[in-house]
Design a protein around this motif. Structure first.
Motif, PDB file in Angstrom:
ATOM      1  N   PRO A  10     -13.621   8.389   8.472  1.00 39.10           N
ATOM      2  CA  PRO A  10     -14.059   9.124   7.283  1.00 39.10           C
ATOM      3  C   PRO A  10     -12.860   9.508   6.417  1.00 39.10           C
ATOM      4  CG  PRO A  10     -15.149   9.964   9.241  1.00 39.10           C
ATOM      5  CD  PRO A  10     -14.079   9.018   9.714  1.00 39.10           C
ATOM      6  N   ILE A  11     -13.048   9.454   5.121  1.00 39.40           N
ATOM      7  CA  ILE A  11     -11.976   9.808   4.191  1.00 39.40           C
ATOM      8  C   ILE A  11     -11.619  11.281   4.367  1.00 39.40           C
ATOM      9  CG2 ILE A  11     -13.266  10.524   2.142  1.00 39.40           C
ATOM     10  CD1 ILE A  11     -11.092   7.922   1.261  1.00 39.40           C
ATOM     11  N   GLU A  12     -10.358  11.601   4.167  1.00 35.29           N
ATOM     12  CA  GLU A  12      -9.866  12.971   4.284  1.00 35.29           C
ATOM     13  C   GLU A  12      -9.184  13.376   2.978  1.00 35.29           C
ATOM     14  OE1 GLU A  12      -7.158  12.592   7.557  1.00 35.29           O
ATOM     15  OE2 GLU A  12      -8.764  12.301   9.008  1.00 35.29           O
ATOM     16  N   GLU A  13      -9.107  14.678   2.744  1.00 38.41           N
ATOM     17  CA  GLU A  13      -8.500  15.174   1.517  1.00 38.41           C
ATOM     18  C   GLU A  13      -7.087  14.633   1.299  1.00 38.41           C
ATOM     19  OE1 GLU A  13     -10.325  17.009   3.574  1.00 38.41           O
ATOM     20  OE2 GLU A  13     -11.603  18.361   2.415  1.00 38.41           O
ATOM     21  N   ASN A  14      -6.317  14.519   2.388  1.00 40.63           N
ATOM     22  CA  ASN A  14      -4.921  14.078   2.235  1.00 40.63           C
ATOM     23  C   ASN A  14      -4.785  12.572   1.998  1.00 40.63           C
ATOM     24  OD1 ASN A  14      -5.511  13.201   4.795  1.00 40.63           O
ATOM     25  ND2 ASN A  14      -3.795  14.221   5.801  1.00 40.63           N
ATOM     26  N   ASP A  15      -5.888  11.861   1.872  1.00 43.57           N
ATOM     27  CA  ASP A  15      -5.864  10.433   1.522  1.00 43.57           C
ATOM     28  C   ASP A  15      -5.739  10.212   0.016  1.00 43.57           C
ATOM     29  OD1 ASP A  15      -6.183   9.587   4.201  1.00 43.57           O
ATOM     30  OD2 ASP A  15      -8.370   9.691   4.034  1.00 43.57           O
ATOM     31  N   TRP A  16      -5.726  11.281  -0.756  1.00 42.37           N
ATOM     32  CA  TRP A  16      -5.795  11.152  -2.219  1.00 42.37           C
ATOM     33  C   TRP A  16      -4.709  10.251  -2.788  1.00 42.37           C
ATOM     34  CZ3 TRP A  16      -2.099  12.409  -5.730  1.00 42.37           C
ATOM     35  CH2 TRP A  16      -1.053  13.231  -5.292  1.00 42.37           C
ATOM     36  N   SER A  17      -3.467  10.354  -2.293  1.00 44.82           N
ATOM     37  CA  SER A  17      -2.385   9.555  -2.893  1.00 44.82           C
ATOM     38  C   SER A  17      -2.566   8.067  -2.581  1.00 44.82           C
ATOM     39  CB  SER A  17      -1.011  10.048  -2.449  1.00 44.82           C
ATOM     40  OG  SER A  17      -0.865   9.943  -1.053  1.00 44.82           O
ATOM     41  N   LYS A  51     -13.985  15.997  -3.009  1.00 51.12           N
ATOM     42  CA  LYS A  51     -15.450  15.889  -3.087  1.00 51.12           C
ATOM     43  C   LYS A  51     -15.956  14.807  -2.144  1.00 51.12           C
ATOM     44  CE  LYS A  51     -16.090  17.535  -7.810  1.00 51.12           C
ATOM     45  NZ  LYS A  51     -16.495  17.171  -9.167  1.00 51.12           N
ATOM     46  N   TRP A  52     -15.259  13.660  -2.108  1.00 49.11           N
ATOM     47  CA  TRP A  52     -15.658  12.583  -1.208  1.00 49.11           C
ATOM     48  C   TRP A  52     -15.632  13.053   0.247  1.00 49.11           C
ATOM     49  CZ3 TRP A  52     -13.142   7.229  -2.605  1.00 49.11           C
ATOM     50  CH2 TRP A  52     -13.569   6.829  -3.884  1.00 49.11           C
ATOM     51  N   ALA A  53     -14.550  13.728   0.641  1.00 49.45           N
ATOM     52  CA  ALA A  53     -14.419  14.187   2.030  1.00 49.45           C
ATOM     53  C   ALA A  53     -15.521  15.189   2.361  1.00 49.45           C
ATOM     54  CB  ALA A  53     -13.029  14.793   2.247  1.00 49.45           C
ATOM     55  N   ASN A  54     -15.781  16.120   1.449  1.00 47.57           N
ATOM     56  CA  ASN A  54     -16.839  17.110   1.675  1.00 47.57           C
ATOM     57  C   ASN A  54     -18.209  16.449   1.763  1.00 47.57           C
ATOM     58  OD1 ASN A  54     -15.133  19.350   1.770  1.00 47.57           O
ATOM     59  ND2 ASN A  54     -15.229  19.670  -0.440  1.00 47.57           N
ATOM     60  N   LYS A  60     -25.472  12.210   5.038  1.00 49.45           N
ATOM     61  CA  LYS A  60     -25.469  10.754   4.956  1.00 49.45           C
ATOM     62  C   LYS A  60     -25.848  10.232   3.582  1.00 49.45           C
ATOM     63  CE  LYS A  60     -26.117  10.105   9.805  1.00 49.45           C
ATOM     64  NZ  LYS A  60     -27.039  10.297  10.853  1.00 49.45           N
ATOM     65  N   GLU A  61     -25.899  11.106   2.570  1.00 50.98           N
ATOM     66  CA  GLU A  61     -26.242  10.637   1.226  1.00 50.98           C
ATOM     67  C   GLU A  61     -25.077   9.910   0.566  1.00 50.98           C
ATOM     68  OE1 GLU A  61     -27.983  13.564  -1.265  1.00 50.98           O
ATOM     69  OE2 GLU A  61     -29.588  13.989   0.143  1.00 50.98           O
ATOM     70  N   HIS A  62     -23.862  10.396   0.812  1.00 52.23           N
ATOM     71  CA  HIS A  62     -22.647   9.793   0.270  1.00 52.23           C
ATOM     72  C   HIS A  62     -21.634   9.732   1.408  1.00 52.23           C
ATOM     73  CE1 HIS A  62     -24.356  10.456  -3.689  1.00 52.23           C
ATOM     74  NE2 HIS A  62     -24.595  11.703  -3.325  1.00 52.23           N
ATOM     75  N   ILE A  63     -21.201   8.521   1.735  1.00 51.97           N
ATOM     76  CA  ILE A  63     -20.292   8.318   2.860  1.00 51.97           C
ATOM     77  C   ILE A  63     -19.077   7.552   2.349  1.00 51.97           C
ATOM     78  CG2 ILE A  63     -20.039   7.370   5.176  1.00 51.97           C
ATOM     79  CD1 ILE A  63     -23.166   7.357   5.314  1.00 51.97           C
ATOM     80  N   PHE A  64     -17.892   8.055   2.666  1.00 49.46           N
ATOM     81  CA  PHE A  64     -16.646   7.425   2.213  1.00 49.46           C
ATOM     82  C   PHE A  64     -15.735   7.201   3.413  1.00 49.46           C
ATOM     83  CE2 PHE A  64     -18.418   9.918  -1.210  1.00 49.46           C
ATOM     84  CZ  PHE A  64     -18.341   9.059  -2.291  1.00 49.46           C
ATOM     85  N   PHE A  65     -15.243   5.980   3.533  1.00 49.85           N
ATOM     86  CA  PHE A  65     -14.359   5.610   4.626  1.00 49.85           C
ATOM     87  C   PHE A  65     -12.989   5.206   4.098  1.00 49.85           C
ATOM     88  CE2 PHE A  65     -18.545   4.498   6.452  1.00 49.85           C
ATOM     89  CZ  PHE A  65     -18.487   5.236   7.626  1.00 49.85           C
ATOM     90  N   ALA A  66     -11.965   5.502   4.901  1.00 48.30           N
ATOM     91  CA  ALA A  66     -10.610   5.002   4.664  1.00 48.30           C
ATOM     92  C   ALA A  66     -10.379   3.884   5.663  1.00 48.30           C
ATOM     93  CB  ALA A  66      -9.580   6.107   4.863  1.00 48.30           C
ATOM     94  N   THR A  67      -9.832   2.763   5.177  1.00 39.30           N
ATOM     95  CA  THR A  67      -9.470   1.657   6.049  1.00 39.30           C
ATOM     96  C   THR A  67      -7.963   1.713   6.235  1.00 39.30           C
ATOM     97  OG1 THR A  67     -11.310   0.284   5.323  1.00 39.30           O
ATOM     98  CG2 THR A  67      -9.418  -0.858   6.296  1.00 39.30           C
ATOM     99  N   CYS A  68      -7.537   1.805   7.502  1.00 39.66           N
ATOM    100  CA  CYS A  68      -6.117   1.998   7.805  1.00 39.66           C
ATOM    101  C   CYS A  68      -5.565   0.823   8.611  1.00 39.66           C
ATOM    102  CB  CYS A  68      -5.917   3.279   8.607  1.00 39.66           C
ATOM    103  SG  CYS A  68      -6.591   4.753   7.807  1.00 39.66           S
ATOM    104  N   LEU A  69      -4.377   0.399   8.224  1.00 37.93           N
ATOM    105  CA  LEU A  69      -3.593  -0.572   8.975  1.00 37.93           C
ATOM    106  C   LEU A  69      -2.450   0.236   9.556  1.00 37.93           C
ATOM    107  CD1 LEU A  69      -3.120  -3.544   9.759  1.00 37.93           C
ATOM    108  CD2 LEU A  69      -1.769  -3.761   7.653  1.00 37.93           C
ATOM    109  N   GLY A  70      -2.481   0.442  10.871  1.00 40.33           N
ATOM    110  CA  GLY A  70      -1.567   1.415  11.457  1.00 40.33           C
ATOM    111  C   GLY A  70      -1.934   2.781  10.903  1.00 40.33           C
ATOM    112  N   SER A  71      -0.954   3.481  10.364  1.00 40.13           N
ATOM    113  CA  SER A  71      -1.230   4.798   9.782  1.00 40.13           C
ATOM    114  C   SER A  71      -1.406   4.752   8.263  1.00 40.13           C
ATOM    115  CB  SER A  71      -0.097   5.766  10.133  1.00 40.13           C
ATOM    116  OG  SER A  71       1.123   5.297   9.596  1.00 40.13           O
ATOM    117  N   GLU A  72      -1.264   3.561   7.664  1.00 42.38           N
ATOM    118  CA  GLU A  72      -1.354   3.437   6.212  1.00 42.38           C
ATOM    119  C   GLU A  72      -2.787   3.164   5.759  1.00 42.38           C
ATOM    120  OE1 GLU A  72       0.544   0.910   2.480  1.00 42.38           O
ATOM    121  OE2 GLU A  72       0.983   0.264   4.527  1.00 42.38           O
ATOM    122  N   VAL A  73      -3.256   3.958   4.794  1.00 40.39           N
ATOM    123  CA  VAL A  73      -4.557   3.708   4.179  1.00 40.39           C
ATOM    124  C   VAL A  73      -4.374   2.545   3.209  1.00 40.39           C
ATOM    125  CG1 VAL A  73      -6.390   4.615   2.708  1.00 40.39           C
ATOM    126  CG2 VAL A  73      -5.306   6.109   4.400  1.00 40.39           C
TER     127      VAL A  73
END
Length: 171
Positions: A10-17, A51-54, A60-73
């Motif tokens: 799941p996407i997290e707030e600190n993924d913004w950059s 907003k995405w993370a919240n 389950k109406e809005h779901i956002f995922f981060a795809t990571c290779l190692g620790s990099e989004v």
């Protein structure tokens, strides 16, 4: 979720950059004319990703995922509920495109969506966006319709139209 090479979470707030970098890449691409221009102002991106993370934590109406290779989004996927299923969107950093990461992550995400009871996934893309059309086709999406779309105007203020494809996949 884990795949052979990726961690999808799941996407997290600190993924913004990381999302900001993906949108900056997109805004420079030839495909920007087929979508809304992405605001990459740091404050705006921080607010949107918060907003995405919240939303993802809230249900389950809005779901956002981060795809990571190692620790990099390296990418993200959005799923927004519609009356008959979910609409999917995705974006990946330019330097990772063409390596199968999008397909690998979307296969896992589609399996997850099936597991939570989703019956159908919709996607829209410009028919001239051949990489995206090819990805959707390789995942089993079928072109079910087209529509004339405009996100931008020319110098005289007239809409610039393109043919968008409507794709569907039954889960």
């Amino acid at each position: 979720m884990k795949t052979k090479r990726l961690n999808i979470r799941p996407i997290e707030e600190n993924d913004w950059s990381s999302i900001q970098a993906i949108w900056e890449d997109f805004n420079k691409s030839e495909y920007v004319i087929y979508d809304n221009f992405k605001n990459t102002d740091s404050d705006d991106v921080k607010k949107r990703i918060e907003k995405w993370a919240n939303a993802t934590r809230s249900g389950k109406e809005h779901i956002f995922f981060a795809t990571c290779l190692g620790s990099e989004v390296i990418g993200f996927t959005s799923l927004n509920i519609r009356p008959e299923g979910y609409e999917i969107g995705y974006g990946f950093l330019d330097k990772y495109q063409g390596n199968g990461y999008a397909k690998e992550s979307l296969v896992a995400i589609l399996d997850y969506m099936k597991g939570i009871g989703a019956k159908k996934i919709f996607a829209g893309t410009a028919l001239k966006n051949l990489p995206s059309v090819g990805l959707l086709s390789s995942l089993g999406f079928e072109l079910t319709g087209t529509e004339e779309i405009s996100f931008h105007k020319d110098n005289d203020g007239n809409d610039i139209y393109f043919e968008g494809g409507i794709f569907e996949k039954k889960l």
